[in-house]
Scaffold this active site. Sequence first.
Site, PDB file in Angstrom:
ATOM      1  N   HIS A  96       0.860  -1.192   0.000  1.00  0.00           N
ATOM      2  CA  HIS A  96       0.000   0.000   0.000  1.00  0.00           C
ATOM      3  C   HIS A  96       0.890   1.233   0.000  1.00  0.00           C
ATOM      4  O   HIS A  96       1.401   1.649   1.036  1.00  0.00           O
ATOM      5  CB  HIS A  96      -0.916  -0.010   1.230  1.00  0.00           C
ATOM      6  CG  HIS A  96      -1.891   1.130   1.278  1.00  0.00           C
ATOM      7  ND1 HIS A  96      -3.238   0.957   1.452  1.00  0.00           N
ATOM      8  CD2 HIS A  96      -1.711   2.473   1.213  1.00  0.00           C
ATOM      9  CE1 HIS A  96      -3.851   2.132   1.481  1.00  0.00           C
ATOM     10  NE2 HIS A  96      -2.931   3.072   1.348  1.00  0.00           N
ATOM     11  N   HIS A  98       1.630   5.229  -2.331  1.00  0.00           N
ATOM     12  CA  HIS A  98       1.094   6.240  -3.252  1.00  0.00           C
ATOM     13  C   HIS A  98       2.275   6.869  -3.995  1.00  0.00           C
ATOM     14  O   HIS A  98       2.691   7.992  -3.696  1.00  0.00           O
ATOM     15  CB  HIS A  98       0.314   7.305  -2.493  1.00  0.00           C
ATOM     16  CG  HIS A  98      -0.945   6.807  -1.863  1.00  0.00           C
ATOM     17  ND1 HIS A  98      -2.163   6.878  -2.493  1.00  0.00           N
ATOM     18  CD2 HIS A  98      -1.167   6.200  -0.668  1.00  0.00           C
ATOM     19  CE1 HIS A  98      -3.100   6.358  -1.700  1.00  0.00           C
ATOM     20  NE2 HIS A  98      -2.511   5.933  -0.588  1.00  0.00           N
ATOM     21  N   HIS A 247      -9.614   2.102   0.454  1.00  0.00           N
ATOM     22  CA  HIS A 247      -9.286   2.920   1.615  1.00  0.00           C
ATOM     23  C   HIS A 247     -10.577   3.056   2.423  1.00  0.00           C
ATOM     24  O   HIS A 247     -11.638   3.347   1.844  1.00  0.00           O
ATOM     25  CB  HIS A 247      -8.836   4.320   1.203  1.00  0.00           C
ATOM     26  CG  HIS A 247      -7.455   4.383   0.623  1.00  0.00           C
ATOM     27  ND1 HIS A 247      -7.049   3.617  -0.440  1.00  0.00           N
ATOM     28  CD2 HIS A 247      -6.383   5.154   0.966  1.00  0.00           C
ATOM     29  CE1 HIS A 247      -5.786   3.904  -0.728  1.00  0.00           C
ATOM     30  NE2 HIS A 247      -5.366   4.831   0.107  1.00  0.00           N
ATOM     31  N   GLU A 250     -10.564   6.131   7.508  1.00  0.00           N
ATOM     32  CA  GLU A 250      -9.342   6.837   7.908  1.00  0.00           C
ATOM     33  C   GLU A 250      -9.740   8.073   8.717  1.00  0.00           C
ATOM     34  O   GLU A 250      -9.550   9.219   8.307  1.00  0.00           O
ATOM     35  CB  GLU A 250      -8.531   7.224   6.673  1.00  0.00           C
ATOM     36  CG  GLU A 250      -7.096   7.593   6.978  1.00  0.00           C
ATOM     37  CD  GLU A 250      -6.266   7.819   5.732  1.00  0.00           C
ATOM     38  OE1 GLU A 250      -5.088   8.201   5.888  1.00  0.00           O
ATOM     39  OE2 GLU A 250      -6.767   7.610   4.605  1.00  0.00           O
ATOM     40  N   ASP A 348       2.641   3.424   2.817  1.00  0.00           N
ATOM     41  CA  ASP A 348       1.683   4.475   2.509  1.00  0.00           C
ATOM     42  C   ASP A 348       2.379   5.657   1.839  1.00  0.00           C
ATOM     43  O   ASP A 348       3.100   5.477   0.875  1.00  0.00           O
ATOM     44  CB  ASP A 348       0.917   4.896   3.756  1.00  0.00           C
ATOM     45  CG  ASP A 348      -0.483   5.419   3.433  1.00  0.00           C
ATOM     46  OD1 ASP A 348      -0.884   5.392   2.258  1.00  0.00           O
ATOM     47  OD2 ASP A 348      -1.183   5.853   4.356  1.00  0.00           O
ATOM     48  N   ASN A 349       2.219   6.862   2.360  1.00  0.00           N
ATOM     49  CA  ASN A 349       2.678   8.066   1.674  1.00  0.00           C
ATOM     50  C   ASN A 349       4.114   8.438   2.028  1.00  0.00           C
ATOM     51  O   ASN A 349       4.585   8.160   3.131  1.00  0.00           O
ATOM     52  CB  ASN A 349       1.760   9.232   2.002  1.00  0.00           C
ATOM     53  CG  ASN A 349       0.339   8.998   1.520  1.00  0.00           C
ATOM     54  OD1 ASN A 349      -0.373   8.147   2.047  1.00  0.00           O
ATOM     55  ND2 ASN A 349      -0.068   9.735   0.505  1.00  0.00           N
TER      56      ASN A 349
END
Length: 457
Positions: A96, A98, A247, A250, A348-349
């Site tokens: 996961h 981005h 998603h 969150e 993630d990010n």
Amino acid sequence: MAATVSDQSALRAHLDCTANLGRYVLRNVRLHTATTRTDAATAAGNAFFLADVNVENGRILAITPAQPHILAAGNADLPSIDAGGRVALPTFVDCHTHLDKSHILPRTPAADGTFDGALAATRSDRTARWSADDLGKRIDFALRSAFHYGTSAIRTHLDSQPPQGRISWPLFTELRQHWHGRIALQGSCLFPIDMARDDTVLRDIAERVANAGGILGAVAYPVPDIDHLLDRMFHAASQYGLDLDFHADETADPAADALRRIAETALRSSFEKKITVGHCCSLAMQEPSVVDATLDKVAAAGINVVALPTCNLYLQDRRTDGTTPRWRGVTLLHEMKRRGIAVALASDNTRDPFHAYGDLDMLETFRLGTRALHLDHPHGDWIRTVCTTPAQVMRLDGHGVIAAGQPADLILFEGRSWSEVLSRAESNRIVIRNGSPISTPLPAYTELDALEGLAPG
């Protein structure tokens, strides 16, 4: 006798020379039963054990109990290296991320560490700057970082609302081919689920994803017709033969229950493909009876859950009044795992408005996850969350495990125990791909200066 090398740099040099011979034995290496398939894993439970790994032409021929001082019969002619009990793990699998958002933080000054601020700042940057050239350079930079740290597979979510999908997906397919053999890339589309009300938009996105061999995904958040929209997503996935990746939840709002609704949709539709859900933060804020009912449905539906500790610690319970956050923001992995739900951790990010830091180093993710989620005392088999389990989620045979017959892809750390491995950054780790140490350096941030707005102001 096997050469024993105490210094990590010297060990790397010795491995590099030995690998060039095509066949060698890495002796006295510390493997973990949770991430190794071999009869040599004789230690009881989830534990480390010492082994010798026989490598030939980039693949693992055999894994046998360690014989540090005696050459195995028939191997007297093989060059060998004594690893001194160092920990070796499979290469990481990051399910996961981005990549399309990576490294845009310097040109999003409006980002304030809040979720709403991140949405607005990213939307503005995407509209103004996300060309194929901009995306390509930032994503390649991120991939080189991940490769350096020992990641061999990544699933990235790609913002796919029109017109961005027409730019990002063709570029992604090019990058996937370019990185073939180094990092196995998967793409999952990402768009607000209310866009699924439009037949044309949903069909166009699903077709684009299917043609690229991707995964259908969306952000599932509270809207009045969420159940209807989930039905439409599941129907589109079935029609095009796609796995699903959402998603969900969150937020700290206990009323957010998209995870439950996704599980209910999966059960009533008898969906047969894989379903993955990321975040699920609000679950930690709900009453125990609500949690139990939701997780029973998640388990029955066979849903995989991905926790994102770096991003959720950064965003969740962010307070603009100068007060301290009151909760970790992560989901209930222990309760899920006890029910047999497959759970993973992911990056993630990276250096964007949703998470201002990070470098796609899955060791950092696992270290932070261990501390924030208490994945220790005992450590058990939690290491599977960053290699073996996400490989299964991504349908990647040969990833996330060390086994005879598989490519000799592993990470050799300086530490000899969890305490040693997780206490330092392990910047001297040796990433071995196809039997040979890689020498790819971390890319310099100055490479990004040529992109609009990314040079320091």
